[in-house]
Design an enzyme around this catalytic site. Structure first.
Site, mmCIF file in Angstrom:
data_model
loop_
_atom_site.group_PDB
_atom_site.id
_atom_site.type_symbol
_atom_site.label_atom_id
_atom_site.label_comp_id
_atom_site.label_asym_id
_atom_site.label_seq_id
_atom_site.Cartn_x
_atom_site.Cartn_y
_atom_site.Cartn_z
ATOM 1 C CE1 TYR A 1 -2.281 -19.521 64.484
ATOM 2 C CE2 TYR A 1 -4.047 -19.675 66.071
ATOM 3 C CZ TYR A 1 -2.712 -19.541 65.788
ATOM 4 O OH TYR A 1 -1.814 -19.411 66.807
ATOM 5 C CG ASP B 1 9.967 -8.059 57.240
ATOM 6 O OD1 ASP B 1 8.881 -7.614 56.834
ATOM 7 O OD2 ASP B 1 10.943 -8.224 56.494
ATOM 8 C CE LYS C 1 7.931 -11.073 54.689
ATOM 9 N NZ LYS C 1 9.050 -10.169 54.860
ATOM 10 C CG ASP D 1 0.330 -16.365 67.356
ATOM 11 O OD1 ASP D 1 0.092 -16.058 68.519
ATOM 12 O OD2 ASP D 1 0.584 -17.529 67.000
#
Ligand code: NAP
Length: 421
Positions: A161, A284, A231, A308
């Site tokens: 972002y 995930d 991640k 998000d």
């Protein structure tokens, strides 16, 4: 010093909220605060006034009043000021500290960049906080929606972002490609032909202040754990370092915060009383854990993009976009905003569910220390929804419901607040 405003007026009767200590969000809140409000685009003009009705009822029922200061952004600002985000709006939010906004439309692919992102950046509202809990009576796609009670803390100013990206076919993107391939040694990593390139900065400063907000919240609200969602197995130097810096913050707190490793290595899984456990999960995996092990998670802290996705996935379990509230928080600055967008196809129809905007206002009241008013709002919403007086989005999922307009639903909730007080 008070700001001078070009095209909006400061309400005469209200008083400004003062910040006593910005970093710890310690405020001095009068009983008649001035609160700037942006209705926003699309359905913003439906849900904005509806939320005002309910929030004012909760204020009045607890012996206070809100003095609204309407300010503008997006479509309404273009009409009034010929620009998207006027200085009047930024100045009001800075001067009065605590504000609320509806959704703002962002064109996809071309046109101006997101005004929501611009607002968060201009005001340095570096935390996006979304409490996700189930209201009695709201239909859900899962069998135990009541188990969902998580609060996501999403970094608001960096990661993808940050908006550092170059368009395919431009001279700039070819310069960046050349630098990456020739100077940095990533030869043959990027496919030949047109390519868009973006950069994902994750800083120690941005990470640590976000994780501190999450841990402070967990301590203040008697939450059991803070989970760093990343991640880092793939993006080692951005997401992986987010995790490492997050654990460094945990160490700043002393005994009241303990890591999951220490918990098992030294205490056989038994946390000290009132301590917050900090752990981490890969994003995930976390997306399935919020479904399969819902009660085990509490406060989640993460970089922007993970936040998000995760916060919307949490929101789906408690009834979706018409319900999910949020807020953007800086140091001593606060802007409540629902998770949903401007849903242009429903704009101006007095049809959509104002609950997300009302609950966003409820977070605002909690931030102001008006917990009694906030409790009244939750109770009144649950009473109204369990009586099956609901807007279209809920009515279509239940049997025997009465379909109300946005304004009628808000009116019922406000009446219930006065009855309960
Ligand atoms: P959206 O406006 O959130 O709407 C998507 C769908 O969600 C709607 O069609 C509706 O579903 C449901 N929905 C949303 N709000 C609802 C409400 N209050 N009550 C009941 N149902 C509601 O998402 P979008 O269509 O992707 O985005 C539209 C614009 O909003 C875009 O320009 C986007 O950039 C912007 N946006 C702004 C913000 C923000 O201001 N913070 C956030 C997200 C998106 P059904 O059709 O099934 O009834």
């Amino acid at each position: 010093m008070a700001s001078v405003y070009d095209s909006v007026e400061v309400p005469e009767d209200g008083a400004a909220i003062e910040v006593v200590d910005a970093e710890s969000d310690d405020l001095e809140v009068p009983d008649n605060p001035i609160i700037p409000i942006i209705y926003g685009d699309g359905i913003g003009t439906d849900v904005g006034p509806a939320a005002q009705t309910v929030l004012q009822a909760a204020a009045e029922a607890t012996g206070r009043e809100i003095n609204w200061m309407r300010v503008f952004a997006g479509e309404s600002a273009r009409e009034k000021y010929d620009e998207n985000l006027p200085e009047d709006t930024i100045n009001a939010m800075k001067e009065f500290k605590v504000s609320i906004k509806g959704p703002l439309t962002t064109p996809v692919g071309a046109g101006f960049r997101s005004l929501n992102v611009a607002l968060r950046k201009r005001l340095d509202l570096y935390t996006n906080m979304r409490p996700t809990f189930h209201l009695d009576g709201v239909p859900s796609p899962v069998s135990r929606p009541d188990q969902m009670d998580m609060v996501t803390f999403r970094e608001n100013t960096e990661d993808v972002y940050a908006g550092i990206e170059w368009e395919a076919g431009t001279e700039e993107v070819e310069q960046v490609r050349e630098f990456i391939e020739q100077e940095m040694g990533y030869d043959e990593t990027i496919h030949d032909g047109p390519v868009g390139i973006g950069i994902k900065p994750i800083s120690e400063f941005g990470t640590k202040r976000l994780v501190r907000k999450a841990i402070d919240y967990a301590l203040e609200h008697d939450r059991d754990s803070v989970t760093l969602v990343h991640k880092g197995n793939i993006m080692k130097f951005t997401e992986g370092t987010f995790r490492d810096w997050g654990y460094e913050v945990a160490e700043e707190y002393g005994e009241e915060v303990i890591t999951e490793d220490t918990l098992w290595e030294e205490r056989d899984g038994e946390p000290p009383e009132d301590a917050v456990v900090v752990n981490d999960r890969i994003a995930d995996n976390m997306l399935q854990q919020i479904l399969t092990r819902t009660p085990q998670y509490d406060v989640l802290a993460m970089p922007n993009l993970n936040g998000d996705y995760l916060s919307d996935a949490c929101g789906a379990q408690i009834g979706g976009l018409g319900i999910a509230p949020g807020a953007n928080i800086g140091d001593g600055l606060f802007l409540a905003e629902p998770v949903h967008g401007s849903a242009p196809k429903y704009a101006g129809q007095d049809k959509v569910n104002p609950t997300a905007m009302i609950l966003s206002g409820r977070i605002m009241l909690e931030y102001m220390g008006w917990d009694d008013a906030a409790d009244l709002i939750r109770n009144a919403l649950e009473e109204t929804i369990t009586s099956k007086q609901v807007t279209y989005d809920i009515e279509r999922q239940i049997s025997g419901g009465t379909k109300l307009s946005t304004s009628d639903f808000a009116g019922k909730v406000a009446d219930t607040i006065y009855d309960l007080a």
